[in-house]
Design a protein around this motif. Structure first.
Motif, PDB file in Angstrom:
ATOM      1  N   TYR A 528       0.825  -1.226   0.000  1.00 57.28           N
ATOM      2  CA  TYR A 528       0.000   0.000   0.000  1.00 57.28           C
ATOM      3  C   TYR A 528       0.852   1.267   0.000  1.00 57.28           C
ATOM      4  O   TYR A 528       2.052   1.224   0.258  1.00 57.28           O
ATOM      5  N   GLU A 529       0.175   2.376  -0.288  1.00 63.11           N
ATOM      6  CA  GLU A 529       0.867   3.688  -0.300  1.00 63.11           C
ATOM      7  C   GLU A 529       1.100   4.196   1.126  1.00 63.11           C
ATOM      8  O   GLU A 529       2.035   4.953   1.385  1.00 63.11           O
ATOM      9  N   GLY A 530       0.191   3.844   2.033  1.00 67.00           N
ATOM     10  CA  GLY A 530       0.310   4.336   3.402  1.00 67.00           C
ATOM     11  C   GLY A 530      -0.872   3.863   4.237  1.00 67.00           C
ATOM     12  O   GLY A 530      -1.769   3.165   3.740  1.00 67.00           O
ATOM     13  N   LEU A 531      -0.864   4.258   5.520  1.00 67.73           N
ATOM     14  CA  LEU A 531      -1.854   3.759   6.483  1.00 67.73           C
ATOM     15  C   LEU A 531      -2.503   4.908   7.249  1.00 67.73           C
ATOM     16  O   LEU A 531      -1.824   5.862   7.656  1.00 67.73           O
ATOM     17  N   VAL A 532      -3.821   4.804   7.436  1.00 72.29           N
ATOM     18  CA  VAL A 532      -4.541   5.703   8.349  1.00 72.29           C
ATOM     19  C   VAL A 532      -4.899   4.884   9.584  1.00 72.29           C
ATOM     20  O   VAL A 532      -5.383   3.753   9.469  1.00 72.29           O
ATOM     21  N   ILE A 533      -4.652   5.434  10.772  1.00 71.30           N
ATOM     22  CA  ILE A 533      -5.144   4.791  12.002  1.00 71.30           C
ATOM     23  C   ILE A 533      -6.303   5.636  12.502  1.00 71.30           C
ATOM     24  O   ILE A 533      -6.123   6.813  12.862  1.00 71.30           O
ATOM     25  N   GLY A 534      -7.508   5.079  12.443  1.00 75.33           N
ATOM     26  CA  GLY A 534      -8.705   5.823  12.842  1.00 75.33           C
ATOM     27  C   GLY A 534      -9.868   4.880  12.985  1.00 75.33           C
ATOM     28  O   GLY A 534      -9.778   3.699  12.655  1.00 75.33           O
ATOM     29  N   LEU A 698      -1.889  10.237   0.991  1.00 70.27           N
ATOM     30  CA  LEU A 698      -1.574  10.290  -0.443  1.00 70.27           C
ATOM     31  C   LEU A 698      -0.643  11.458  -0.772  1.00 70.27           C
ATOM     32  O   LEU A 698       0.279  11.321  -1.580  1.00 70.27           O
ATOM     33  N   ALA A 699      -0.871  12.599  -0.098  1.00 69.02           N
ATOM     34  CA  ALA A 699      -0.008  13.759  -0.345  1.00 69.02           C
ATOM     35  C   ALA A 699       1.430  13.446   0.088  1.00 69.02           C
ATOM     36  O   ALA A 699       2.396  13.766  -0.619  1.00 69.02           O
ATOM     37  N   LEU A 700       1.584  12.793   1.255  1.00 68.01           N
ATOM     38  CA  LEU A 700       2.934  12.433   1.726  1.00 68.01           C
ATOM     39  C   LEU A 700       3.580  11.432   0.774  1.00 68.01           C
ATOM     40  O   LEU A 700       4.757  11.539   0.425  1.00 68.01           O
ATOM     41  N   SER A 701       2.789  10.452   0.335  1.00 63.90           N
ATOM     42  CA  SER A 701       3.305   9.409  -0.550  1.00 63.90           C
ATOM     43  C   SER A 701       3.755   9.992  -1.894  1.00 63.90           C
ATOM     44  O   SER A 701       4.819   9.651  -2.414  1.00 63.90           O
ATOM     45  N   ARG A 702       2.916  10.902  -2.436  1.00 68.63           N
ATOM     46  CA  ARG A 702       3.209  11.456  -3.767  1.00 68.63           C
ATOM     47  C   ARG A 702       4.389  12.425  -3.767  1.00 68.63           C
ATOM     48  O   ARG A 702       4.947  12.727  -4.810  1.00 68.63           O
ATOM     49  N   THR A 703       4.719  12.933  -2.585  1.00 70.56           N
ATOM     50  CA  THR A 703       5.859  13.869  -2.548  1.00 70.56           C
ATOM     51  C   THR A 703       7.125  13.156  -2.067  1.00 70.56           C
ATOM     52  O   THR A 703       8.029  13.768  -1.509  1.00 70.56           O
ATOM     53  N   GLY A 704       7.160  11.825  -2.274  1.00 68.80           N
ATOM     54  CA  GLY A 704       8.383  11.056  -2.005  1.00 68.80           C
ATOM     55  C   GLY A 704       8.694  10.883  -0.539  1.00 68.80           C
ATOM     56  O   GLY A 704       9.813  11.190  -0.090  1.00 68.80           O
ATOM     57  N   TYR A 705       7.725  10.407   0.239  1.00 64.45           N
ATOM     58  CA  TYR A 705       7.903  10.274   1.691  1.00 64.45           C
ATOM     59  C   TYR A 705       9.119   9.415   2.032  1.00 64.45           C
ATOM     60  O   TYR A 705       9.315   8.337   1.482  1.00 64.45           O
ATOM     61  N   GLN A 706       9.936   9.921   2.949  1.00 64.10           N
ATOM     62  CA  GLN A 706      11.069   9.152   3.493  1.00 64.10           C
ATOM     63  C   GLN A 706      10.847   9.017   5.000  1.00 64.10           C
ATOM     64  O   GLN A 706      10.556  10.000   5.678  1.00 64.10           O
ATOM     65  N   ALA A 707      11.017   7.797   5.509  1.00 56.11           N
ATOM     66  CA  ALA A 707      10.872   7.589   6.960  1.00 56.11           C
ATOM     67  C   ALA A 707      11.947   8.397   7.687  1.00 56.11           C
ATOM     68  O   ALA A 707      13.047   8.591   7.159  1.00 56.11           O
ATOM     69  N   PRO A 708      11.652   8.886   8.906  1.00 56.70           N
ATOM     70  CA  PRO A 708      12.676   9.649   9.642  1.00 56.70           C
ATOM     71  C   PRO A 708      13.844   8.754  10.055  1.00 56.70           C
ATOM     72  O   PRO A 708      13.699   7.538  10.124  1.00 56.70           O
ATOM     73  N   GLN A 709      14.984   9.359  10.300  1.00 61.59           N
ATOM     74  CA  GLN A 709      16.156   8.625  10.790  1.00 61.59           C
ATOM     75  C   GLN A 709      16.214   8.757  12.314  1.00 61.59           C
ATOM     76  O   GLN A 709      15.820   9.781  12.863  1.00 61.59           O
ATOM     77  N   PRO A 710      16.686   7.710  13.016  1.00 58.82           N
ATOM     78  CA  PRO A 710      16.804   7.823  14.482  1.00 58.82           C
ATOM     79  C   PRO A 710      17.587   9.078  14.847  1.00 58.82           C
ATOM     80  O   PRO A 710      18.570   9.430  14.182  1.00 58.82           O
ATOM     81  N   GLU A 711      17.153   9.746  15.907  1.00 55.88           N
ATOM     82  CA  GLU A 711      17.793  11.032  16.245  1.00 55.88           C
ATOM     83  C   GLU A 711      18.292  11.031  17.684  1.00 55.88           C
ATOM     84  O   GLU A 711      17.785  10.313  18.532  1.00 55.88           O
ATOM     85  N   LYS A 712      19.308  11.843  17.932  1.00 55.54           N
ATOM     86  CA  LYS A 712      19.797  12.048  19.295  1.00 55.54           C
ATOM     87  C   LYS A 712      18.948  13.152  19.934  1.00 55.54           C
ATOM     88  O   LYS A 712      18.589  14.133  19.271  1.00 55.54           O
ATOM     89  N   ILE A 713      18.670  12.984  21.211  1.00 51.51           N
ATOM     90  CA  ILE A 713      17.764  13.938  21.880  1.00 51.51           C
ATOM     91  C   ILE A 713      18.553  14.818  22.847  1.00 51.51           C
ATOM     92  O   ILE A 713      19.220  14.303  23.765  1.00 51.51           O
ATOM     93  N   PRO A 714      18.507  16.154  22.651  1.00 50.43           N
ATOM     94  CA  PRO A 714      19.169  17.038  23.627  1.00 50.43           C
ATOM     95  C   PRO A 714      18.342  17.092  24.923  1.00 50.43           C
ATOM     96  O   PRO A 714      17.121  17.198  24.870  1.00 50.43           O
ATOM     97  N   VAL A 715      19.011  16.972  26.068  1.00 53.38           N
ATOM     98  CA  VAL A 715      18.268  16.955  27.343  1.00 53.38           C
ATOM     99  C   VAL A 715      18.838  17.979  28.324  1.00 53.38           C
ATOM    100  O   VAL A 715      19.967  18.447  28.172  1.00 53.38           O
ATOM    101  N   VAL A 716      18.044  18.269  29.353  1.00 47.93           N
ATOM    102  CA  VAL A 716      18.435  19.316  30.320  1.00 47.93           C
ATOM    103  C   VAL A 716      19.264  18.754  31.473  1.00 47.93           C
ATOM    104  O   VAL A 716      19.812  19.508  32.280  1.00 47.93           O
TER     105      VAL A 716
END
Length: 801
Positions: A528-534, A698-716
């Protein structure tokens, strides 16, 4: 017709006028709200040395109404920012401003002579082509504009909103014989797609559709109660959710509406009809006495019910119509009621309820249903073109789960008509012919399409739904499901988009739902192009299965709980890192785990009425499924890039939202609270929510959606932890937080600060997830947390201990 509504004007700023102005402002339409000029000064104005010529005095009525919006409960505004779009004025100095708007709505007092004066003025100032409407609840729209210009007549119609406009779905549109067909069509589409309403077209008859049948039904109920010798409490116990009506049932509804308002609405029909119908609209003597005494309901603090202080707290008493004194509230208990409670769904409950002849509740309900169904059929063609308009008006305006003709289908048309005729009821000829022709139900479904019986054509006609509406039940009936288990179903909603629907009790999250989320993402990544959770339940999701977790904790199954929390975290991470876009579509309550599923998604399309929050503190816990981490990250992403900002402000904001278990009162407020960002969408019409979410996928899919990359989190780090804790300790010392509250706050601050690290450190997401899980597990082992969980399950309210 190239019509657009960019600006509007509301004439009259009472509860209804200001409510309509607020609704327009909520959806982003700048609105001028005008009211009459006061004829005398208030004491406060006199003491300031003001005169009747001062602008602030001349605009007083509209200004006061605008300010009152901030105090009303439930709130008419979705965000305080809505207030900026409402500009006030008066109907003497500011009528020239009507030339700048595209829609003028009249909401002045319900008197024909006054409305005609107002429209004469409007006609002088409006620009040609401007749509003009009246929010009358029952005065003839034809009569209001008989003296106006041809252009105004062509662009004029009734638009009857139901109160409160933000929350009630119904909008009745009432064209006149002069209204341009394109204007009617435009207003229907505008009403559904922009105002988010359920629109029905009514004919210009007394009280239109909703109030005509609703008032009739209420009057019949009161008269039957007096005849059957039942009490007010007994009637309310069987005319609410048991028969698919709102919790406020009959008399609590009247208390909320206000007896004076109800009497005016009933009188409007009474004055314009004859014979038996007139008798039904006559107000019973005890209600007239209540009106004289000022016992008008909620606004007078007493009506059919009265709240008094008892030995064990507040008690609600019922009025005795004979003695006019208040007494203990009673419920109607009978075999039919017990039998109905065993049935699943309103239709089966109704059928069981009315089939027990000789049973007190059964006879009473039959005696109020019978005349209401006959009346609805008799008025079909007179108040509306077809049965769908009548059914929808009652569902959207009065909160009925099923309309009169759907009710008839549920109890069996032929069988009930036979009984009605035996009892001497005058069943309309078209209904008898409908049965004689071999038809069994007013509605039928085939291949996911719905057909209704059109009494004019004596044949079935397809119900045309708005193209933006996705109905899960009908879709599943015609297309089936891709896969399902006991907690959720995966459905193909077309155009390469799949929908994951929760089906567990209260849409709570258990192991079955988690398994289904993971399997759905796997399926979508392949095909599929993508998923809705609802879903289309009562609420999006009220969180994890609390009873299950409490049971495990009380049995000391912490190894099991640890596994469940890890699985929950894996599920939310899967949503976030899915190779295909996942868009969540929250509505109504999205609490605890419901928010944790929403936060990591690639996009959120929320219903305007979304009440979202991480509320775990209310049961002595903190979010364990990644909610704290994702809220923190979502707020960080909203910070401008490349500009230094104070990280502790973000940490403190997250700490406050979670520690206070803050729940938004709208999607707009959820955005202000950081749960939605500027890219997330808001749907005004709840029926369009799933389609809007599908379009986001569909809008995300059609504009070449890329999954995010794991990120480091700045903390206090340590210093931020100490600062957060200081606030919690101050609350504890001043008596606002208990010892256990402080313990929860310590755990939460430790998670947000990233553990024992230096301020400004960067940590992996997994580190924060581990901190969340450890804090959750240590708190759920606490006896005081378990007491809070048990109290919530038994009483539905948080326990402070």
């Amino acid at each position: 017709m190239n019509q657009r509504i960019k600006r509007a004007a509301v004439l009259g700023s009472g509860v209804m006028g200001s409510g309509i102005a607020a609704h327009l402002a909520n959806i982003g339409i700048p609105t001028i709200m005008l009211d009459i000029v006061p004829r005398e000064l208030t004491e406060a104005e006199e003491s300031k040395g003001l005169t009747l010529e001062d602008k602030v005095v001349r605009n007083r009525m509209a200004n006061q109404s605008k300010q009152a919006l901030l105090k009303q409960k439930p709130s008419p505004i979705t965000s305080k920012k809505s207030m900026d779009l409402i500009v006030t004025g008066n109907m003497e100095d500011d009528m020239d401003k009507l030339a700048d708007v595209d829609w003028i709505i009249e909401v002045v007092v319900e008197r024909l002579d006054i409305k005609k004066q107002v429209f004469a003025e409007v006609d002088k100032h409006r620009k040609p082509g401007t749509i003009v409407t009246s929010n009358t609840s029952g005065i003839s729209v034809e009569a209001m504009i008989e003296d106006c210009s041809d252009d105004m007549k062509q662009h004029f119609l009734g638009t009857h909103f139901f109160n409160p406009p933000r929350y009630l779905k119904l909008l009745e549109i009432i064209p006149t014989q002069h209204t341009d067909a394109e204007v009617v069509s435009f207003m229907k589409q505008f009403g559904e797609n922009i105002l988010g309403k359920g629109v029905v077209e009514a004919k210009d008859t007394p009280n239109f559709i909703g109030n005509r049948i609703g008032t009739y039904g209420l009057q019949v109920t009161v008269q039957e109660m007096l005849k059957a010798g039942l009490t007010i409490g007994e009637v309310d116990s069987v005319t609410g959710p048991l028969i698919g009506r709102p919790k406020s049932a009959t008399f609590r509804t009247l208390d909320v509406v206000g007896l004076d308002t109800f009497i005016n609405v009933a009188k409007n029909v009474y004055d314009q009809v004859e014979g038996e119908e007139k008798a039904v609209f006559e107000i019973p003597e005890f209600m007239q006495k209540m009106n004289e005494k000022g016992w008008l309901g909620a606004k007078a603090k007493q009506g059919f019910f009265k709240k008094v202080k008892g030995e064990k707290g507040s008690v609600i008493l019922q009025l005795n119509p004979e003695t006019m004194e208040y007494e203990d509230r009673k419920k109607l208990k009978s075999a039919a009621v017990e039998m109905a409670k065993q049935q699943k769904g309103t239709r089966k409950k109704l059928k069981a309820l009315i089939s027990q002849k000789g049973d007190k509740a059964s006879d009473f309900l039959w005696n109020i249903l019978k005349p209401t169904l006959v009346y609805s059929a008799a008025l079909t063609g007179e108040i509306a073109d077809d049965i769908t308009q009548i059914d929808n008006a009652m569902k959207w305006g009065f909160g009925w789960e099923i309309g009169p003709f759907e009710t008839w289908d549920a109890i069996g048309v032929a069988k009930s008509v036979e009984r009605m005729k035996e009892e001497g009821a005058d069943v309309p000829a078209w209904v008898e012919k409908f049965i004689a022709d071999g038809n069994e139900t007013f509605y039928k479904e085939e291949d996911g399409k719905v057909y209704f019986y059109n009494h004019n054509k004596e044949d079935y006609e397809r119900v045309i739904f708005n193209e933006k509406e996705i109905n899960i039940r009908r879709l599943k009936a015609s297309e089936g499901v891709i896969k399902k288990n006991s907690g959720a179903s995966l459905i193909d909603i077309g155009d390469g988009v799949a929908l994951l629907e929760f089906t567990s009790p209260n849409n709570s999250i258990g192991l079955d739902v988690m398994q289904m989320v993971n399997q759905s993402i796997e399926e979508v990544e392949k095909n599929y192009e993508g998923l809705v959770i609802g879903n289309q339940g009562k609420n999006f999701c009220v969180g994890a299965n609390l009873a299950l977790m409490l049971m495990e904790a009380q049995d000391d199954n912490f190894f099991e709980l640890d596994m469940v929390i890890r699985q929950f975290q894996n599920m939310t991470q899967n949503i976030k890192y899915s190779a295909k876009p996942v868009v969540t579509a929250p509505f109504q309550m999205a609490l605890g785990g419901g928010a944790e599923i929403t936060l990591p998604a690639a996009g959120v399309q929320a219903s305007q009425e979304t009440y979202m929050g991480l509320v775990e503190v209310g049961v002595g816990l903190i979010p364990g499924g990644g909610g704290t981490k994702e809220l923190y990250l979502k707020m960080l992403r909203d910070m401008p890039e490349g500009i230094d900002f104070d990280l502790s402000k973000v940490a403190n904001a997250v700490f406050e939202r979670v520690a206070m278990a803050s729940v938004s009162t709208s999607a707009a407020e959820a955005r202000e609270n950081g749960f939605l960002n500027k890219h997330d969408g808001i749907s005004v019409n709840p029926d369009h929510l799933l389609n809007d979410a599908k379009q986001r996928v569909l809008a995300l899919s059609r504009t070449g959606y890329q999954a995010p990359q794991p990120e480091k989190i700045p903390v206090v780090g340590d210093s931020g932890y100490a600062a957060m804790l200081l606030g919690a300790k101050n609350l504890h010392l001043s008596g606002y937080a208990s010892e256990h509250d402080l313990k929860i706050a310590e755990k939460l601050a430790y998670v947000i600060s990233g553990g024992r690290v230096q301020a400004g450190s960067f940590i992996d997401e997994q580190v924060m997830l581990d901190l969340e899980r450890e804090a959750f597990l240590s708190l759920i082992a606490e006896p005081k947390t378990q007491m809070r969980m048990q109290h919530m399950l038994l009483k539905g309210k948080p326990l402070r201990n």
